[in-house]
Design an enzyme around this catalytic site. Sequence first.
Site, PDB file in Angstrom:
ATOM      1  N   ARG A 117       0.851  -1.185   0.000  1.00 52.84           N
ATOM      2  CA  ARG A 117       0.000   0.000   0.000  1.00 52.84           C
ATOM      3  C   ARG A 117       0.889   1.238   0.000  1.00 52.84           C
ATOM      4  O   ARG A 117       2.038   1.187   0.458  1.00 52.84           O
ATOM      5  CB  ARG A 117      -0.899   0.025   1.232  1.00 52.84           C
ATOM      6  CG  ARG A 117      -1.808  -1.182   1.392  1.00 52.84           C
ATOM      7  CD  ARG A 117      -2.587  -1.110   2.704  1.00 52.84           C
ATOM      8  NE  ARG A 117      -3.512  -2.231   2.861  1.00 52.84           N
ATOM      9  CZ  ARG A 117      -3.202  -3.383   3.464  1.00 52.84           C
ATOM     10  NH1 ARG A 117      -1.975  -3.543   3.969  1.00 52.84           N
ATOM     11  NH2 ARG A 117      -4.093  -4.346   3.569  1.00 52.84           N
ATOM     12  N   LYS A 133      -1.609  -1.965   8.078  1.00 53.52           N
ATOM     13  CA  LYS A 133      -2.750  -1.387   8.788  1.00 53.52           C
ATOM     14  C   LYS A 133      -2.779  -1.882  10.225  1.00 53.52           C
ATOM     15  O   LYS A 133      -2.519  -3.046  10.497  1.00 53.52           O
ATOM     16  CB  LYS A 133      -4.060  -1.784   8.086  1.00 53.52           C
ATOM     17  CG  LYS A 133      -4.308  -1.052   6.779  1.00 53.52           C
ATOM     18  CD  LYS A 133      -5.661  -1.434   6.223  1.00 53.52           C
ATOM     19  CE  LYS A 133      -6.005  -0.630   4.984  1.00 53.52           C
ATOM     20  NZ  LYS A 133      -7.324  -1.008   4.434  1.00 53.52           N
ATOM     21  N   HIS A 166      -2.840   2.102  -5.891  1.00 52.50           N
ATOM     22  CA  HIS A 166      -3.661   0.911  -5.676  1.00 52.50           C
ATOM     23  C   HIS A 166      -3.781   0.070  -6.951  1.00 52.50           C
ATOM     24  O   HIS A 166      -3.951  -1.152  -6.880  1.00 52.50           O
ATOM     25  CB  HIS A 166      -5.051   1.308  -5.178  1.00 52.50           C
ATOM     26  CG  HIS A 166      -5.686   0.268  -4.309  1.00 52.50           C
ATOM     27  ND1 HIS A 166      -5.303   0.064  -2.994  1.00 52.50           N
ATOM     28  CD2 HIS A 166      -6.633  -0.668  -4.569  1.00 52.50           C
ATOM     29  CE1 HIS A 166      -6.011  -0.933  -2.484  1.00 52.50           C
ATOM     30  NE2 HIS A 166      -6.827  -1.395  -3.415  1.00 52.50           N
ATOM     31  N   ARG A 193      -0.795  -2.104  -6.994  1.00 58.49           N
ATOM     32  CA  ARG A 193      -1.002  -3.166  -5.995  1.00 58.49           C
ATOM     33  C   ARG A 193      -1.955  -4.225  -6.562  1.00 58.49           C
ATOM     34  O   ARG A 193      -1.736  -5.426  -6.392  1.00 58.49           O
ATOM     35  CB  ARG A 193      -1.555  -2.535  -4.721  1.00 58.49           C
ATOM     36  CG  ARG A 193      -1.922  -3.492  -3.596  1.00 58.49           C
ATOM     37  CD  ARG A 193      -2.250  -2.671  -2.354  1.00 58.49           C
ATOM     38  NE  ARG A 193      -3.092  -3.367  -1.396  1.00 58.49           N
ATOM     39  CZ  ARG A 193      -2.651  -4.224  -0.492  1.00 58.49           C
ATOM     40  NH1 ARG A 193      -1.351  -4.515  -0.438  1.00 58.49           N
ATOM     41  NH2 ARG A 193      -3.473  -4.791   0.361  1.00 58.49           N
ATOM     42  N   HIS A 214      -3.685  -8.831   3.407  1.00 57.24           N
ATOM     43  CA  HIS A 214      -5.146  -8.898   3.484  1.00 57.24           C
ATOM     44  C   HIS A 214      -5.557  -9.680   4.728  1.00 57.24           C
ATOM     45  O   HIS A 214      -5.032 -10.762   4.980  1.00 57.24           O
ATOM     46  CB  HIS A 214      -5.730  -9.593   2.252  1.00 57.24           C
ATOM     47  CG  HIS A 214      -5.546  -8.829   0.987  1.00 57.24           C
ATOM     48  ND1 HIS A 214      -5.458  -9.430  -0.251  1.00 57.24           N
ATOM     49  CD2 HIS A 214      -5.419  -7.494   0.759  1.00 57.24           C
ATOM     50  CE1 HIS A 214      -5.296  -8.500  -1.183  1.00 57.24           C
ATOM     51  NE2 HIS A 214      -5.264  -7.324  -0.592  1.00 57.24           N
ATOM     52  N   TYR A 261      -9.439  -9.145  -6.140  1.00 57.85           N
ATOM     53  CA  TYR A 261      -8.402  -8.807  -7.102  1.00 57.85           C
ATOM     54  C   TYR A 261      -8.098  -9.937  -8.074  1.00 57.85           C
ATOM     55  O   TYR A 261      -7.486  -9.710  -9.114  1.00 57.85           O
ATOM     56  CB  TYR A 261      -7.107  -8.443  -6.359  1.00 57.85           C
ATOM     57  CG  TYR A 261      -7.284  -7.279  -5.424  1.00 57.85           C
ATOM     58  CD1 TYR A 261      -7.365  -5.979  -5.926  1.00 57.85           C
ATOM     59  CD2 TYR A 261      -7.388  -7.469  -4.062  1.00 57.85           C
ATOM     60  CE1 TYR A 261      -7.538  -4.909  -5.072  1.00 57.85           C
ATOM     61  CE2 TYR A 261      -7.562  -6.392  -3.196  1.00 57.85           C
ATOM     62  CZ  TYR A 261      -7.631  -5.125  -3.715  1.00 57.85           C
ATOM     63  OH  TYR A 261      -7.825  -4.070  -2.869  1.00 57.85           O
TER      64      TYR A 261
END
Length: 287
Positions: A140, A164, A236, A239, A263, A272
């Site tokens: 990210r 995150k 993104h 990614r 994830h 994705y």
Amino acid sequence: MIEKFRKYLESESVSENTVNIYVSDIVQFLKFFKDKFDEEIIELEHILVTEYIKELKNQSVKAVTINRKVAALNKYNQFLIEEGIQEDIVIKPKDYIKLQPKLTAPYSPSEKEILKLKLIAKDNKRDLAIITTFANGGVRVSELIHIEINDLNFESKSITIRGKGNKVRMILMADVMYDALQDYLEERKQNGTLDKNKYLFIGRQEVEKNKPLHRSTINAILDKYENLLNIYIYPHVLRDYFCTEAHNKRALTEVQIAALAGHNSLNTTRKYIKLQQKDLLEGVNKI
């Protein structure tokens, strides 16, 4: 109150981008009722939330955007409880709009387009290293800008990533990524900036400040190449490319892709790795 809410979000280890978006969403929510009813909202009530959602729908706001705003209101609700302003969570699961899962994946550039991007950026070692870390590392933008030089381990070809919620994971350097990062760090060594800033990616303004490159600078870098190549390039999107190519080439399993991309759920990964629309068209034309 808004600044207190911002600090509350920051204490929750929410990304900078999410903090800014949620704060903006709450400011808009409060302004809506101030303008419409000439009243300041102190406590959240469910009837106020449903009225706001109704207004957003009337304005033809996309369902995914409405759901994000409801999520922001839910966070604001939790904040008000922590502040002792109200006692109950008034946001209900039914306030979120149910979304039909998409059959196809988001737009992802082709391998040929990524190769063109790398070729046109090859004379700028920093830019090439950034593009390669996105496209071959699946990180990210918030993760990329906070990579420190000490996070790189060239012996094991790995990079420590802070994701995150301050979750730490390891990604691996493909050969092309290994070479791009080596070349970039050699350039920093030669220009005397290697020991002046701990962060991997920096610009002239960040050299003496020991700060990372700002995400707006990353966007500006990609915008430059987007205009030159006339293809859509965004952090993104690069990614997405990593996840899509890893699946399409059967290079990695879903579990491996999820682990490298950070994830929390395989459902996120599956967004994705669904078929691209052109692949679906080729399939139905064979029927």
